[in-house]
Structures are given as C-alpha cells and as structure tokens.
Design a protein around this motif. Structure first.
Motif, PDB file in Angstrom:
ATOM      1  N   ALA A  24       0.822  -1.203   0.000  1.00 12.46           N
ATOM      2  CA  ALA A  24       0.000   0.000   0.000  1.00 12.46           C
ATOM      3  C   ALA A  24       0.858   1.255   0.000  1.00 12.46           C
ATOM      4  CB  ALA A  24      -0.936  -0.009   1.203  1.00 12.46           C
ATOM      5  N   GLY A  25       1.943   1.237   0.771  1.00 14.00           N
ATOM      6  CA  GLY A  25       2.827   2.394   0.824  1.00 14.00           C
ATOM      7  C   GLY A  25       3.509   2.676  -0.507  1.00 14.00           C
ATOM      8  N   ILE A  26       3.883   1.621  -1.215  1.00 18.62           N
ATOM      9  CA  ILE A  26       4.505   1.803  -2.533  1.00 18.62           C
ATOM     10  C   ILE A  26       3.528   2.475  -3.493  1.00 18.62           C
ATOM     11  CG2 ILE A  26       5.329   0.558  -4.572  1.00 18.62           C
ATOM     12  CD1 ILE A  26       6.539  -1.496  -2.584  1.00 18.62           C
ATOM     13  N   ILE A  27       2.294   2.000  -3.504  1.00 21.00           N
ATOM     14  CA  ILE A  27       1.294   2.600  -4.392  1.00 21.00           C
ATOM     15  C   ILE A  27       1.061   4.061  -4.015  1.00 21.00           C
ATOM     16  CG2 ILE A  27      -1.110   2.496  -5.157  1.00 21.00           C
ATOM     17  CD1 ILE A  27      -0.922  -0.567  -4.713  1.00 21.00           C
ATOM     18  N   ALA A  28       0.947   4.332  -2.713  1.00 27.47           N
ATOM     19  CA  ALA A  28       0.737   5.711  -2.269  1.00 27.47           C
ATOM     20  C   ALA A  28       1.900   6.610  -2.670  1.00 27.47           C
ATOM     21  CB  ALA A  28       0.538   5.742  -0.754  1.00 27.47           C
ATOM     22  N   ALA A  29       3.125   6.068  -2.645  1.00 20.85           N
ATOM     23  CA  ALA A  29       4.306   6.868  -2.962  1.00 20.85           C
ATOM     24  C   ALA A  29       4.496   7.066  -4.463  1.00 20.85           C
ATOM     25  CB  ALA A  29       5.556   6.197  -2.375  1.00 20.85           C
ATOM     26  N   LEU A  30       4.300   6.001  -5.254  1.00 20.08           N
ATOM     27  CA  LEU A  30       4.601   6.075  -6.686  1.00 20.08           C
ATOM     28  C   LEU A  30       3.388   6.388  -7.545  1.00 20.08           C
ATOM     29  CD1 LEU A  30       7.116   3.141  -7.261  1.00 20.08           C
ATOM     30  CD2 LEU A  30       7.560   5.499  -6.544  1.00 20.08           C
ATOM     31  N   TRP A  31       2.212   6.020  -7.088  1.00 23.20           N
ATOM     32  CA  TRP A  31       0.985   6.263  -7.855  1.00 23.20           C
ATOM     33  C   TRP A  31      -0.067   6.905  -6.939  1.00 23.20           C
ATOM     34  CZ3 TRP A  31       3.377   1.330  -8.093  1.00 23.20           C
ATOM     35  CH2 TRP A  31       4.062   1.082  -9.276  1.00 23.20           C
ATOM     36  N   PRO A  32       0.207   8.089  -6.410  1.00 22.85           N
ATOM     37  CA  PRO A  32      -0.717   8.710  -5.454  1.00 22.85           C
ATOM     38  C   PRO A  32      -2.090   8.989  -6.049  1.00 22.85           C
ATOM     39  CG  PRO A  32       0.948  10.284  -6.181  1.00 22.85           C
ATOM     40  CD  PRO A  32       1.396   8.937  -6.666  1.00 22.85           C
ATOM     41  N   GLU A  33      -2.183   9.078  -7.383  1.00 23.54           N
ATOM     42  CA  GLU A  33      -3.485   9.302  -8.015  1.00 23.54           C
ATOM     43  C   GLU A  33      -4.413   8.096  -7.855  1.00 23.54           C
ATOM     44  OE1 GLU A  33      -0.844   7.401 -11.111  1.00 23.54           O
ATOM     45  OE2 GLU A  33      -0.627   8.936  -9.544  1.00 23.54           O
ATOM     46  N   ARG A  34      -3.854   6.935  -7.477  1.00 18.82           N
ATOM     47  CA  ARG A  34      -4.671   5.736  -7.284  1.00 18.82           C
ATOM     48  C   ARG A  34      -5.027   5.520  -5.811  1.00 18.82           C
ATOM     49  NH1 ARG A  34      -4.501   2.608 -11.901  1.00 18.82           N
ATOM     50  NH2 ARG A  34      -6.553   1.944 -11.125  1.00 18.82           N
ATOM     51  N   CYS A  35      -4.425   6.294  -4.928  1.00 19.40           N
ATOM     52  CA  CYS A  35      -4.598   6.089  -3.485  1.00 19.40           C
ATOM     53  C   CYS A  35      -5.253   7.316  -2.863  1.00 19.40           C
ATOM     54  CB  CYS A  35      -3.242   5.816  -2.839  1.00 19.40           C
ATOM     55  SG  CYS A  35      -3.312   5.501  -1.067  1.00 19.40           S
ATOM     56  N   LYS A  36      -6.516   7.178  -2.477  1.00 21.24           N
ATOM     57  CA  LYS A  36      -7.231   8.292  -1.848  1.00 21.24           C
ATOM     58  C   LYS A  36      -6.669   8.593  -0.468  1.00 21.24           C
ATOM     59  CE  LYS A  36     -11.875   9.807  -0.489  1.00 21.24           C
ATOM     60  NZ  LYS A  36     -13.298   9.388  -0.315  1.00 21.24           N
ATOM     61  N   ALA A  37      -6.341   7.539   0.271  1.00 20.20           N
ATOM     62  CA  ALA A  37      -5.793   7.679   1.612  1.00 20.20           C
ATOM     63  C   ALA A  37      -5.187   6.343   1.999  1.00 20.20           C
ATOM     64  CB  ALA A  37      -6.871   8.097   2.618  1.00 20.20           C
ATOM     65  N   LEU A  38      -4.394   6.351   3.073  1.00 21.18           N
ATOM     66  CA  LEU A  38      -3.607   5.173   3.441  1.00 21.18           C
ATOM     67  C   LEU A  38      -3.743   4.889   4.936  1.00 21.18           C
ATOM     68  CD1 LEU A  38      -1.259   3.112   2.751  1.00 21.18           C
ATOM     69  CD2 LEU A  38       0.320   4.977   3.340  1.00 21.18           C
ATOM     70  N   VAL A  39      -3.948   3.604   5.263  1.00 20.54           N
ATOM     71  CA  VAL A  39      -3.790   3.116   6.632  1.00 20.54           C
ATOM     72  C   VAL A  39      -2.657   2.105   6.602  1.00 20.54           C
ATOM     73  CG1 VAL A  39      -4.807   1.834   8.554  1.00 20.54           C
ATOM     74  CG2 VAL A  39      -6.189   3.506   7.289  1.00 20.54           C
ATOM     75  N   SER A  40      -1.588   2.393   7.332  1.00 22.47           N
ATOM     76  CA  SER A  40      -0.384   1.568   7.261  1.00 22.47           C
ATOM     77  C   SER A  40       0.051   1.135   8.650  1.00 22.47           C
ATOM     78  CB  SER A  40       0.751   2.346   6.581  1.00 22.47           C
ATOM     79  OG  SER A  40       1.912   1.549   6.483  1.00 22.47           O
ATOM     80  N   VAL A  41      -0.054  -0.165   8.914  1.00 22.66           N
ATOM     81  CA  VAL A  41       0.462  -0.714  10.166  1.00 22.66           C
ATOM     82  C   VAL A  41       1.982  -0.770  10.081  1.00 22.66           C
ATOM     83  CG1 VAL A  41       0.477  -2.722  11.692  1.00 22.66           C
ATOM     84  CG2 VAL A  41      -1.639  -2.046  10.522  1.00 22.66           C
ATOM     85  N   SER A  42       2.638  -0.310  11.111  1.00 23.79           N
ATOM     86  CA  SER A  42       4.104  -0.235  11.202  1.00 23.79           C
ATOM     87  C   SER A  42       4.701   0.857  10.344  1.00 23.79           C
ATOM     88  CB  SER A  42       4.767  -1.577  10.859  1.00 23.79           C
ATOM     89  OG  SER A  42       4.272  -2.596  11.693  1.00 23.79           O
ATOM     90  N   GLY A  43       3.861   1.731   9.787  1.00 22.19           N
ATOM     91  CA  GLY A  43       4.357   2.939   9.145  1.00 22.19           C
ATOM     92  C   GLY A  43       4.957   2.745   7.779  1.00 22.19           C
TER      93      GLY A  43
END
Length: 344
Positions: free
Chosen positions: A153-172
């Motif tokens: 999820a973090g990779i998608i949020a970082a590289l393709w933020p247009e596909r990720c509305k928001a992120l919940v990430s366990v362990s950051g």
C-alpha cells in the motif's frame, strides 16, 4: 444504520494514541474480535471471486455496496484475507465497497502462465494491486494493510498517489531499501527476524515446501508475534488453507531472499526499485498504526522513526496489548482508522 460521523463518536476515538477501552461502545462484533483477549470464533466472507489482472488470476473477497467508496485491504505473511474477516463487515456497514485480495502465491490467486517467474519483490506485488484495480475499474481507493500489505500500500501511495485516496499503514513506512537492508540491526531486532534467515537456507526452502513443517512454522510465527492473541485451531486452519497455493513456497522464499539481496528480481522492475530506493515520501492522507506487543514495532511506538516520510495530513495511533496481526486482533480499531483517514 449509523452514519460515519455517529460511528466515530460511538467509539470515542481520537487521532492520537488510543486505548482498547475506547472500543467498548461498538456492538457489531463479539468482544473477543474487538481487540480484547479470548477465543476467536472463525467467521467467513460471504463470497469469493476471481478476475484476471496482469500476470495473475486474482482471488478476492468483496463486501459492501457495489458502488460505494472503495477500500482495498492487503494482508501480510503468514496470513491471508481472513485477517480482515471482521474488518470488512464493519466497513461494509458504513457503505464502503471492500476488496480483500489474496496476494500472489496465496489462496485462490494463480499465475496465468507456468513460465512466469515466481517473483515476490516489492514492486511486482504493488503492480499486482494496480492491475487488480484496473481490472475492477477502480480509479482510486483507500488502501489499508499490514506487513507485506503495508509495504504494498505504501509503494502505491508513494509512486501512484493518483490511485490512493488515503492510506492506513500498520508499522508505518515499510518500503524496502536493499542497500540499507545489508546493515545489521540491533540483536533483539535480528532475533525477531529468525525466519528470514532460515528462509535463506536450503533447509528453510524445504520446510516451506512441506505442508506439515510449513504450517507448524507459520503457527509458531503467529504465537510469537501476537503474544496476547488467543486464537483457536479453526482460526489458524482457515488461514492455513491459503498456504496450499502451489506457488506459496516459491513466493515466500523469494520475497525474503530478495530483501536480503540473496535473490535477484527482474530487470523490468529496476526503474521502479531505483525510485523506491530513494525513499519517496508519501503525500496522501495517512494514519499509521503501531501494535504495542508486535516485536517489529520500533520503540517507543510513537511513529517517530518514520514520521518524516509522511508529508500529507497525518495521524499516528498506538494500540496497547495488540500484536502483529493487528486487523484481526483489533478489527474495530483498524476499521475506525479507515473511516477516519477517509475524512481527513
């Protein structure tokens, strides 16, 4: 049905660290699945589906209205979609369309070709989820995960933020930097990663290929990384069925060997891996969750070790008494984080 604002008020949660006592107001789930200790009664997803996406036919569970805002929940190792079996109905009840895919090598997900390299490097897994979203015609979703799922999820949020509305990430922030991974960790941290080094050996590979040894090892991991979670045999066996995937051993072994630079990835992902090695910041709205009893949680559990990697709207929460399999141990807290981050 409660609306989302009432849902949040009923739980009495804040965007700071929260204790389990604040979860007592929700009655949709038995107390044992709301983050307290005690035997767990296995549930199930109402339906399992498959769809061709990229190099895979992806098996996935779906809950909630077909046209609701989308949440994609991503599991880790050694787990499967049932880490979210109690999260999904909570989110569906709030109007979300919840998609929970088996990652490559797990459950009913299959490679379309026997000739495809069984690659488990981080960028390949992330592209699986992009391909799944494309196949399902999902332009943007809240992404929520733990372990392998947090990294993906973090990779998608970082590289393709247009596909990720928001992120919940366990362990950051878990994006892997291969060069940094060559440096030793403190001994206590290395001790928690014992299986990673076991998988670097031929003995470890053979263990993953043997069903009985594989299940015994995976159950030991469950016991040690979730020391306060009391689960029954049926709960483990329900998830262990996902380990019978014919590519499970190859994917698990490659993932951990690749992280230690003991196995090669594929050149077609080199450009993505270079971008990830640069530690891109994540700009989408994010809630990070740390589990107090998770041996992989960086002390003091306040998220300070990775806070600088999130530059958008942000909150961090620490869950006392909870271990590594956070969504299954504390589904209400996880679902609440999804609802809250969607309204930042």
């Amino acid at each position: 049905m409660m609306n989302r604002r009432t849902f949040g008020k009923a739980l009495g949660l804040t965007t700071a660290s929260m204790g389990l006592a604040s979860l007592a107001g929700l009655t949709e789930l038995p107390a044992a699945t709301a983050g307290t200790r005690g035997p767990v009664t296995p549930g199930s997803f109402p339906s399992l589906k498959r769809i061709r996406a990229g190099v895979l036919e992806v098996g996935y569970a779906e809950a909630g209205p077909a046209h609701g805002p989308v949440v994609v929940c991503l599991h880790g190792w050694p787990y499967d979609i049932h880490s979210f079996v109690d999260v999904a109905p909570l989110l569906a009840a709030q109007g979300y369309r919840v998609i929970v895919p088996y990652l490559r090598g797990h459950g009913t997900t299959r490679f379309l070709s026997s000739r495809t390299f069984r690659n488990a490097q981080q960028s390949a897994i992330a592209l699986d989820i992009i391909a799944l979203m494309d196949a399902l015609k999902i332009d943007k979703a809240v992404l929520a995960g733990f372990d392998w799922g947090s990294r993906t999820a973090g990779i998608i949020a970082a590289l393709w933020p247009e596909r990720c509305k928001a992120l919940v990430s366990v362990s950051g922030y878990l994006i892997t930097n291969l060069e940094a991974n060559l440096s030793p960790l403190p001994p206590k941290a290395e001790y928690a990663w014992w299986y990673q080094y076991y998988f670097a050996t031929e003995r470890g590979r053979l263990a993953m290929e043997d069903r009985d040894r594989r299940n015994a090892l995976n159950r030991l991991v469950w016991d040690t990384v979730s020391p306060t979670w009391t689960f029954d045999d049926a709960t483990f066996e329900r998830t262990a069925a996902a380990f019978d995937n014919p590519d499970y051993a190859a994917i698990v072994i490659h993932n951990y060997r690749w992280r230690l630079s003991l196995a090669d990835g594929e050149r077609r992902y080199d450009a993505l891996e270079r971008r990830l090695a640069a530690r891109p910041v994540i700009k989408v709205p994010t809630i990070t969750l740390d589990a107090e009893r998770d041996p992989f949680t960086a002390p003091p559990g306040d998220g300070s070790a990775y806070r600088g990697m999130f530059t958008g709207p942000y909150a961090h929460r620490l869950l006392p008494g909870i271990g590594h399999n956070l969504p299954q141990e504390a589904p209400t807290a996880f679902a609440q984080a999804v609802v809250d981050v969607d309204h930042f």
